[in-house]
Design an enzyme around this catalytic site. Sequence first.
Site, short mmCIF file in Angstrom:
data_model
loop_
_atom_site.label_atom_id
_atom_site.label_comp_id
_atom_site.label_asym_id
_atom_site.label_seq_id
_atom_site.Cartn_x
_atom_site.Cartn_y
_atom_site.Cartn_z
N ASP A 132 0.83 -1.21 0.00
CA ASP A 132 0.00 0.00 0.00
C ASP A 132 0.86 1.27 0.00
O ASP A 132 2.03 1.24 0.38
CB ASP A 132 -0.90 0.01 1.23
CG ASP A 132 -0.09 -0.04 2.53
OD1 ASP A 132 0.91 -0.80 2.56
OD2 ASP A 132 -0.43 0.67 3.48
N GLU A 133 0.25 2.34 -0.42
CA GLU A 133 0.79 3.70 -0.27
C GLU A 133 2.26 3.84 -0.66
O GLU A 133 3.07 4.31 0.13
CB GLU A 133 0.62 4.16 1.19
CG GLU A 133 -0.81 4.24 1.63
CD GLU A 133 -0.96 4.75 3.07
OE1 GLU A 133 -1.76 5.67 3.26
OE2 GLU A 133 -0.28 4.24 3.97
N VAL A 134 2.60 3.44 -1.86
CA VAL A 134 3.99 3.60 -2.29
C VAL A 134 4.17 5.02 -2.84
O VAL A 134 3.45 5.44 -3.75
CB VAL A 134 4.36 2.56 -3.36
CG1 VAL A 134 5.82 2.69 -3.75
CG2 VAL A 134 4.06 1.15 -2.85
#
Length: 561
Positions: A355-357
């Site tokens: 997630d959330e790279v």
Amino acid sequence: MDRNQLTEEESSRRVNIMGLLLNCAVFLLVVIVCSGWQDDGNYDGRLSDSDPISLWPLPQKIQISAVAFKLSASSFQISHAKESSAGPGCNLLQNAFRRYFEYMFGSVKNEAKPRKKVFSSELTELQVWITSADPECDGYPSLKSDESYELSVDQPSAVLKASNVWGALRGLETFSQLVYEDDYGVNIINKTSIVDFPRFAHRGILLDTSRHYLPLRVILANLEAMAMNKYNVFHWHIVDDPSFPYFSRTFPELSQKGAFHPYTHVYTPADVKMVIEFARMRGIRVIPEFDTPGHTQSWGKGQKDLLTPCYSGSSPSGTFGPVNPILNTTYEFMGRFFKEVSTMFPDAYVHLGGDEVDFSCWKSNPDIQKFMEEHGFGHDYSKLESYYIQRLLDIVSSTNKGYMIWQEVFDNGVKLRLDTQIHVWKGSKDQYETEMARVTGAGFHALLSTPWYLNRISYGQDWHGIYTADPHSFNGTEEQKKLVIGGEACLWGEYVDATNLTPRLWPRASAVAERLWSDKDVKDIGNAYGRLAQHRCRMVQRGIPAEPLFVGYCRHEYKGL
Ligand SMILES: *[C@@H]1O[C@H](CO)[C@@H](O)[C@H](O)[C@H]1NC(C)=O
Ligand SMILES: *[C@@H]1O[C@H](CO)[C@@H](O)[C@H](O)[C@H]1NC(C)=O
Ligand SMILES: *[C@@H]1O[C@H](CO)[C@@H](O)[C@H](O)[C@H]1NC(C)=O
């Protein structure tokens, strides 16, 4: 936890008062069936508000009659039915028998006391009957475990029937919830018949041990509370940007340099084993999450060259971004690391995050830009992320594990094995419903967390919204609905440590537990309130500092300090 001390006093008081009650027996023989089967098989869940019986989560089918039996510590026992495939050699059950006996009666030190006279209105035995040839005493629970059970409370003996230990554990919890105290403090159980099974197979709690270190006793206490709510998955978000408390035998530098403290704030292999075994004894799977390529700042401290160097103009800025996806050494490291993880954690699944790279660091790095060009990725950095994840998934597949991933990995179009479980966590109600429809429409298993970020708090009874959310509320076919394996309540750790974790999580997570276990039509807030308030008091009595729902009191207030 003080529940033993607490209930010891009571049980001696109970014994004294029991004499007063001899004459009540006859009076109790009136049979009134208060609640029954409806034709469609769905129980409407209504126990009257004043009823002292509070079942949580509510069983699928239940019939309670007004015939009531006494239970006393000195004559009651939980035993193996003679037809059962499990016996005293089954540690998991022996341990559960002791645990539930203590929940019901407190720890009885004076077992040498002569057995009390048994009254005709007394129930003296619960027989546990495991019906399948392999009771799974030494096994681990899995996504496919059969947790169903049937419970019949009647004389001469109550019988709990389940095909294996996992169903028996759930049934023991229900049996203990049926026991209540009358006005004189005597333990009572009504004649009851229950057929029960979970609506969803995956019912999880996520705890985050990176943003704050959680001592083992807090994790274990929460596993106890999870069992009281029939949860079956502990999603251990064990490492993240702030700290790396997992002690890796293969790469000890990771926690030596990446934990908040290398000795006091780590989970050693022995600690991890203890958590897994404690969970197993309660029918709870432990799924670790090692989130990459983002959320990895703490990994970089103990593993040189793992993270991408960020650039400011044409020179490195000294800061680091996500895992460096262009180096072979990255994949060699991941291969060895996940090999260890796969042997350390017995569950068939591992959560790989994704997630959330944040792409800004990758964008700044000239070597990455060159790699992007060579691979024809253009300026689409989600392609680079997919490249990394694809290689990681191949590595993890080769350890024979299945994987769970956060929804971004699916959103970015990474090629996934069809048994991949996609964890939906983003957006508003409309957005997560659309996502659930997309994920299942593509044929993948989905689980929902968006409405269950319990770290978010607000004034008032915020469990209402938690309770009414449903993983099946999206537009999709029956086939799609079947691909929904359940959900998880998440308690992210930014503002949570040992001081406040348990009261923040409970009983709010209980609301999720009922949504995931009980029938879809069990959703009346008013009815739930009465049962949940009592269930919360029961957790308090058992030593779990669950916070209040609203004004009121518990018969046995928290005595943990
Ligand atoms: C349980 O039994 C008691 C005593 O007979 C009765 O008052 C009560 O209504 C029963 N509870 C239910 C849910 O039937
Ligand atoms: C990385 O591995 C690939 C495939 O094994 C190989 O072709 C390539 O030369 C390696 N790159 C470096 C820099 O070692
Ligand atoms: C589901 O379908 C209904 C009726 O067609 C529509 O009103 C609703 O917006 C849809 N929900 C989503 C999340 O697409």
